[in-house]
Design an enzyme around this catalytic site. Structure first.
Site, PDB file in Angstrom:
ATOM      1  N   LYS A  56      -9.886  -7.087  -1.453  1.00  0.00           N
ATOM      2  CA  LYS A  56      -8.881  -7.385  -0.441  1.00  0.00           C
ATOM      3  C   LYS A  56      -8.874  -6.213   0.531  1.00  0.00           C
ATOM      4  O   LYS A  56      -8.437  -5.106   0.199  1.00  0.00           O
ATOM      5  CB  LYS A  56      -7.508  -7.565  -1.092  1.00  0.00           C
ATOM      6  CG  LYS A  56      -6.433  -7.986  -0.120  1.00  0.00           C
ATOM      7  CD  LYS A  56      -5.184  -8.392  -0.862  1.00  0.00           C
ATOM      8  CE  LYS A  56      -4.123  -8.960   0.047  1.00  0.00           C
ATOM      9  NZ  LYS A  56      -3.794  -8.152   1.200  1.00  0.00           N
ATOM     10  N   LYS A  84      -2.657  -7.147  -6.108  1.00  0.00           N
ATOM     11  CA  LYS A  84      -2.556  -5.882  -5.365  1.00  0.00           C
ATOM     12  C   LYS A  84      -2.643  -4.700  -6.328  1.00  0.00           C
ATOM     13  O   LYS A  84      -1.950  -4.665  -7.351  1.00  0.00           O
ATOM     14  CB  LYS A  84      -1.230  -5.827  -4.627  1.00  0.00           C
ATOM     15  CG  LYS A  84      -1.059  -6.947  -3.602  1.00  0.00           C
ATOM     16  CD  LYS A  84      -1.365  -6.494  -2.219  1.00  0.00           C
ATOM     17  CE  LYS A  84      -0.083  -6.182  -1.524  1.00  0.00           C
ATOM     18  NZ  LYS A  84      -0.169  -5.928  -0.126  1.00  0.00           N
ATOM     19  N   ASP A 140       4.199  -1.508   0.350  1.00  0.00           N
ATOM     20  CA  ASP A 140       4.014  -2.969   0.301  1.00  0.00           C
ATOM     21  C   ASP A 140       4.580  -3.519  -0.995  1.00  0.00           C
ATOM     22  O   ASP A 140       5.165  -4.601  -1.036  1.00  0.00           O
ATOM     23  CB  ASP A 140       2.530  -3.323   0.357  1.00  0.00           C
ATOM     24  CG  ASP A 140       1.955  -3.049   1.725  1.00  0.00           C
ATOM     25  OD1 ASP A 140       0.757  -3.261   1.912  1.00  0.00           O
ATOM     26  OD2 ASP A 140       2.732  -2.603   2.590  1.00  0.00           O
ATOM     27  N   PHE A 141       4.378  -2.743  -2.058  1.00  0.00           N
ATOM     28  CA  PHE A 141       4.826  -3.181  -3.373  1.00  0.00           C
ATOM     29  C   PHE A 141       6.337  -3.405  -3.375  1.00  0.00           C
ATOM     30  O   PHE A 141       6.839  -4.442  -3.793  1.00  0.00           O
ATOM     31  CB  PHE A 141       4.417  -2.127  -4.411  1.00  0.00           C
ATOM     32  CG  PHE A 141       4.963  -2.385  -5.785  1.00  0.00           C
ATOM     33  CD1 PHE A 141       5.962  -1.590  -6.308  1.00  0.00           C
ATOM     34  CD2 PHE A 141       4.482  -3.435  -6.548  1.00  0.00           C
ATOM     35  CE1 PHE A 141       6.475  -1.838  -7.568  1.00  0.00           C
ATOM     36  CE2 PHE A 141       4.990  -3.691  -7.809  1.00  0.00           C
ATOM     37  CZ  PHE A 141       5.990  -2.891  -8.327  1.00  0.00           C
TER      38      PHE A 141
END
Ligand code: IVH
Length: 665
Positions: free
Chosen positions: A113, A310, A32-33
């Site tokens: 999250k 995140k 995702d990063f």
């Protein structure tokens, strides 16, 4: 200028591919990063060069998870996502922007999250009326029937004081423990593994059969209320109320004032989240007051009153030394990366899963590559990317093998499948040993032995198939090195005892590809002795609930192989059970013989499962989907509208539970 345009086009192409891998294939190939980094690169360029605006750019949409077979429902309020940040400096910027924008005192609610599938639930007069996935943010899939099976989601609200109509949003999650169990089972069946609980959970939510959803024990956390008359002006206070109404609200939710408090929260949960039963991938910060949220408003895509931070997945860089290929009991080939040992979250990583050929190709792996390794909480680490800049031009691309590494037979791949198989099931040693090992397991024949026992007996030349076990003598076994008389006798005793193992477990023990424990039970009920099963056609087999083409084809293929028939015949002479037990047969009738019945909805007198067994016990067939061959639809409350329409259009009689029970009288 042309160069900029080229850069933008390349990024758009790359991001479109990653979106597809993630949302359609459920098989992401970058973290995702990295995805967010590329997306940011693109949005920055697009802002700087507005002349290249394109309404179809991946920056202009949130990924869609729309599935054709569910009803599409528009969202009353669009389902937006949040801006992502990765550094404390960006959190400070957010805090200062809010401060400047409000010019007043404010509270920030810190939340975990949750890394699952977002869902929007509508409650009218305290009753759950609809559950919709995010879809493209404007409309999503109506997955109400599936969501009703999730225990932590209240169908009726507790207490009082809830608005007459409101929406609550949150995340559907598959707990780590369930994810591990499912993958263990899939590994035993040599089926493709789920990459993470998010994919496993979203795949489950899109199942057409709510019963499968129920069996997967999904969980939920809710974190966002929407409606015209919410109880208070505080987001936090409303969540506390929602908790009283029966929703699962995270205990980790905390109201903070200062940046220091926010950072303390982030640091605490970055460590502590590893002990949670579900996956989290960051922290969400929200301005508490709804009035202040309204004042801050939204940018074109995100709220200005909230942001996500995140967590960095723990990552290491190491060298890919080689790739080896394991052959399983069904002949499935699993590629494994051998890595230069590297420390990652406290353990030394030497190997990583490569899943299948498509995964290797999507990473464009070369031997000696510097690879990024991540451990997302899963037991087996995985390679998430390659540092291409470090690649030497002489390094060879990893090409998937063409022949079995154990027996040299050319590998085969079924159409539409990702996994290669060695078709030599008769003499490929790991397949033979693997099948015998599976036969011994507790859930199969429960014989006292494992990998080592099979290895010894195989190497001594005593066993070449499962039937050979029943000709073994303890005297022969005890002559082998490292075998005492007592353990040899134990083994032989447990082999003899296994002849009374019931038919459904014997079916499972045979190791037919895709026939796990549950499927074996269903087959045993539908085909009460093995001759009936052997004679069954693909059509007969797919009439059975939850048996699709893939399983049916595998069964037919198994019985068309003379070697398998020979083994079964031998096992029969040793007294193994190849028919359903007397007591189960005694309860059977033929009252529903020749009838194919589809069950839909929820019932009062008996459960769906009980109705299913009643159909099967009385000689009928329980089928999952309505076709022209369906005799009746047994309908309870909340029958799916699509099913109702189909039954009506085909003129199939719809009966209720009382009608059905009368048929059995
Ligand atoms: S709030 C308008 N809170 O992360 C704000 N989202 O990119 C709506 N998520 O789509 C979202 N935990 O699927 C919010 N505590 C949390 C969350 C959360 C997970 C997901 C959600 C959303 C995405 C944001």
């Amino acid at each position: 200028m042309d160069q900029i345009k080229h850069q933008i086009d390349t990024l758009r192409e790359e991001l479109n591919k990653h979106n597809y891998d993630y949302y359609v294939l459920s098989a992401p190939t970058i973290s995702d990063f990295e995805f967010d980094k590329k997306l940011k690169e693109l949005t920055d360029l697009e802002t700087q060069y507005p002349e290249y605006f394109d309404p179809n750019s991946p920056s202009q949409r949130v990924g869609s998870d729309i599935n054709k077979s569910f009803k599409q429902v528009p969202h009353k309020y669009p389902m937006l996502s949040l801006g992502n940040t990765y550094t404390e400096a960006e959190i400070t910027d957010f805090y200062n922007r809010v401060k400047k924008g409000l010019n007043d005192d404010f509270d920030i609610v810190c939340e975990l999250k949750y890394d699952g599938t977002s869902i929007s639930l509508t409650y009218i007069n305290g009753q759950l009326t609809q559950a919709v996935t995010r879809g493209d943010g404007v409309q999503g899939d109506d997955v109400t029937a599936n969501v009703r099976t999730i225990r932590s989601i209240p169908l009726r609200l507790h207490g009082a004081g809830y608005p007459a109509e409101f929406e609550i949003r949150g995340e559907i999650l598959m707990p780590w423990s369930v994810f591990d169990d499912i993958n263990k089972e899939r590994a035993e069946q040599e089926e493709a593994l789920f990459a993470n609980p998010r994919n496993a959970g979203s795949g489950t939510l899109k199942q057409q059969d709510p019963k499968i959803v129920a069996s997967r024990k999904l969980d939920s956390y809710l974190y966002y209320l929407l409606g015209e008359d919410l109880p208070t002006d505080g987001h936090y206070e409303n969540l506390i109320k929602a908790k009283e109404w029966g929703f699962k609200i995270s205990d980790a939710t905390k109201k903070c004032k200062t940046l220091d408090e926010i950072f303390a929260y982030i640091h605490y949960w970055d460590k502590e989240r590893k002990n949670l039963p579900v996956a989290t991938d960051g922290i969400v910060l929200k301005v508490n007051s709804l009035t202040q949220q309204k004042n801050l408003g939204f940018t074109s895509k995100f709220p200005r009153w909230a942001i996500a931070f995140k967590f960095q997945a723990e990552q290491a860089v190491t060298t890919l030394e080689s790739v080896s290929y394991q052959v399983g009991r069904t002949g499935a080939i699993t590629p494994v990366a051998n890595l230069r040992p590297v420390k990652l979250s406290g353990t030394t990583v030497k190997r990583a899963s490569l899943y299948n050929e498509d995964y290797i190709n999507s990473l464009d792996l070369h031997i000696n590559d510097q690879v990024y390794v991540e451990k997302g909480g899963e037991i087996i680490p995985k390679i998430t990317g390659v540092d291409v800049a470090q690649r030497n031009i002489f390094d060879a691309k990893v090409e998937f093998i063409k022949d079995c590494p154990e027996c040299g037979t050319p590998l085969v791949k079924d159409e539409g499948e990702a996994i290669y198989y060695c078709p030599n099931d008769v003499s490929c040693p790991p397949q033979i040993k693997g099948r015998i090992e599976h036969f011994l397991t507790r859930k199969a024949m429960n014989i006292a032995g494992g990998t080592e026992t099979v290895e010894h007996l195989y190497n001594a030349g005593y066993i070449r198939n499962i039937a050979d076990l029943y000709t073994l003598k303890w005297q022969d076994v005890s002559r082998l090195e490292r075998w005492a008389e007592k353990s040899a006798k134990n083994l032989i005793d447990s082999i003899h005892a296994s002849v009374s193992v019931p038919y459904e477990r014997v079916l499972f023990a045979l190791g037919i590809r895709y026939v796990g424990e549950t499927v074996a039970k269903k087959l045993a009920l539908a085909f009460p002795d093995i001759d009936l099963l052997q004679a069954a056609t693909i059509e007969d087999l797919t009439q059975v609930d939850e048996i699709g083409d893939r399983i049916a084809q595998s069964i037919v293929k198994y019985f068309s192989n003379p070697n398998n028939l020979e083994v079964i015949n031998k096992l029969r002479t040793f007294g193994l059970r190849f028919e359903l037990s007397e007591s189960i047969i005694a309860q059977r009738t033929e009252k529903l013989k020749g009838l194919s019945i589809v069950i839909s909805g929820t019932f009062e007198k008996y459960s769906r499962d009980e109705y299913k067994s009643m159909i099967e016990q009385n000689g009928g067939k329980n089928s999952g989907s309505i076709s022209s061959k369906t005799s009746y639809v047994l309908a309870g409350d909340n029958m799916g509208p699509a099913k109702l329409e189909k039954a009506k259009s085909l003129g199939i009689p719809i009966i209720n539970e009382d009608d059905f029970l009368k048929m059995l009288e």
